[in-house]
Scaffold this active site. Sequence first.
Site, PDB file in Angstrom:
ATOM      1  N   LYS A  11       2.265 -20.569  -7.526  1.00 62.54           N
ATOM      2  CA  LYS A  11       2.194 -21.195  -6.194  1.00 62.54           C
ATOM      3  C   LYS A  11       1.851 -20.111  -5.153  1.00 62.54           C
ATOM      4  CE  LYS A  11       5.162 -24.792  -7.912  1.00 62.54           C
ATOM      5  NZ  LYS A  11       6.180 -25.824  -7.691  1.00 62.54           N
ATOM      6  N   GLU A  97       1.960 -31.013  -5.137  1.00 62.36           N
ATOM      7  CA  GLU A  97       2.029 -30.407  -3.796  1.00 62.36           C
ATOM      8  C   GLU A  97       0.688 -30.538  -3.083  1.00 62.36           C
ATOM      9  OE1 GLU A  97       3.596 -26.622  -5.068  1.00 62.36           O
ATOM     10  OE2 GLU A  97       5.460 -27.616  -5.614  1.00 62.36           O
ATOM     11  N   GLU A 167       4.402 -33.726 -14.534  1.00 61.87           N
ATOM     12  CA  GLU A 167       5.416 -33.110 -13.676  1.00 61.87           C
ATOM     13  C   GLU A 167       6.042 -34.179 -12.785  1.00 61.87           C
ATOM     14  OE1 GLU A 167       4.435 -28.611 -13.179  1.00 61.87           O
ATOM     15  OE2 GLU A 167       3.455 -29.733 -11.590  1.00 61.87           O
TER      16      GLU A 167
HETATM   17  O1  LIG Z   1       5.468 -27.437  -9.936  1.00 54.14           O
HETATM   18  C1  LIG Z   1       5.778 -26.838 -10.949  1.00 54.14           C
HETATM   19  C2  LIG Z   1       4.773 -26.163 -11.754  1.00 54.14           C
HETATM   20  O2  LIG Z   1       3.494 -26.544 -11.397  1.00 54.14           O
HETATM   21  C3  LIG Z   1       7.192 -26.739 -11.367  1.00 54.14           C
HETATM   22  O3  LIG Z   1       7.847 -25.871 -10.517  1.00 54.14           O
HETATM   23  P1  LIG Z   1       9.334 -25.370 -10.912  1.00 54.14           P
HETATM   24  O4  LIG Z   1       9.234 -24.858 -12.331  1.00 54.14           O
HETATM   25  O5  LIG Z   1       9.650 -24.303  -9.923  1.00 54.14           O
HETATM   26  O6  LIG Z   1      10.211 -26.587 -10.840  1.00 54.14           O
END
Ligand SMILES: O=C(CO)COP(=O)(O)O
Length: 253
Positions: A11, A97, A167
């Site tokens: 990210k 996101e 996800e």
């Molecule tokens: O959005 C994610 C991976 O693309 C998942 O994030 P987390 O592993 O921090 O929950």
Amino acid sequence: MRKPIIAGNWKMNKLAGDGARFVLNVREQLPEADKVEAVVCAPHIHLPLLTEAARDFQLGIGAQNMHFEDSGAFTGEVSPEMLKDILVDYVVIGHSERREMFGETDDSVNEKVKAAFKHEITPIVCVGETLEQRENNETFPFVEQQVKAGLAGLTEEQAKQVVIAYEPIWAIGTGKTATSEEANDVCAHIRQVLRDTFSGDVADAVRIQYGGSVKPANIDELLSQSDIDGALVGGASLEEESFVKLVEAGANA
Ligand SMILES: O=C(CO)COP(=O)(O)O
């Protein structure tokens, strides 16, 4: 047998130099590439340093987004041609996101998936429901239409190479993981959608990752499920030691 694929999604984290050091440090510690595919998806600005650090080594480097056009008047965007030029092999497309905050739609996801194939970049296509949709029993139909729309117009050969990341939005960054059975049920449904939309060969070939609060402590159980072939990991991919453990879990799955 589908080869597990463990991808870190950094990210908007790390500075480029830290990212390059991460790659140089983990590359010697990762298990054999014939057992698992390991990928790090980083901010665009890190990518040239990372592909250089990973050169001659079996760690895939991915972007977290791209535009679908090769070039043009799209201020602030990065094209698939630019990514390929610096040896980027993967691209995350349609992360929740980006859908929530940056207006990504099923149509733009589909344009980007097709553009990725045009430039021989492997797309990691993200799908997943909100908590409200889950509570209203809408998970299956919602994820189904995301998969169908995202992969529309692909040939069978292209569809086989897609990586799908399931996800559930309520499990991202919350510490709440779907139980491995809940995650597997949706992944199995996605595989059925691939069977019905494309063919049994495509359904058997596509790797489906689970993502959402995956960490070294829960990855083994997730990967032991019939239809989970890997993980897309946010927070737990930022530390070298835990990233290596996650990839090791993939190699042992
Ligand atoms: O959005 C994610 C991976 O693309 C998942 O994030 P987390 O592993 O921090 O929950």
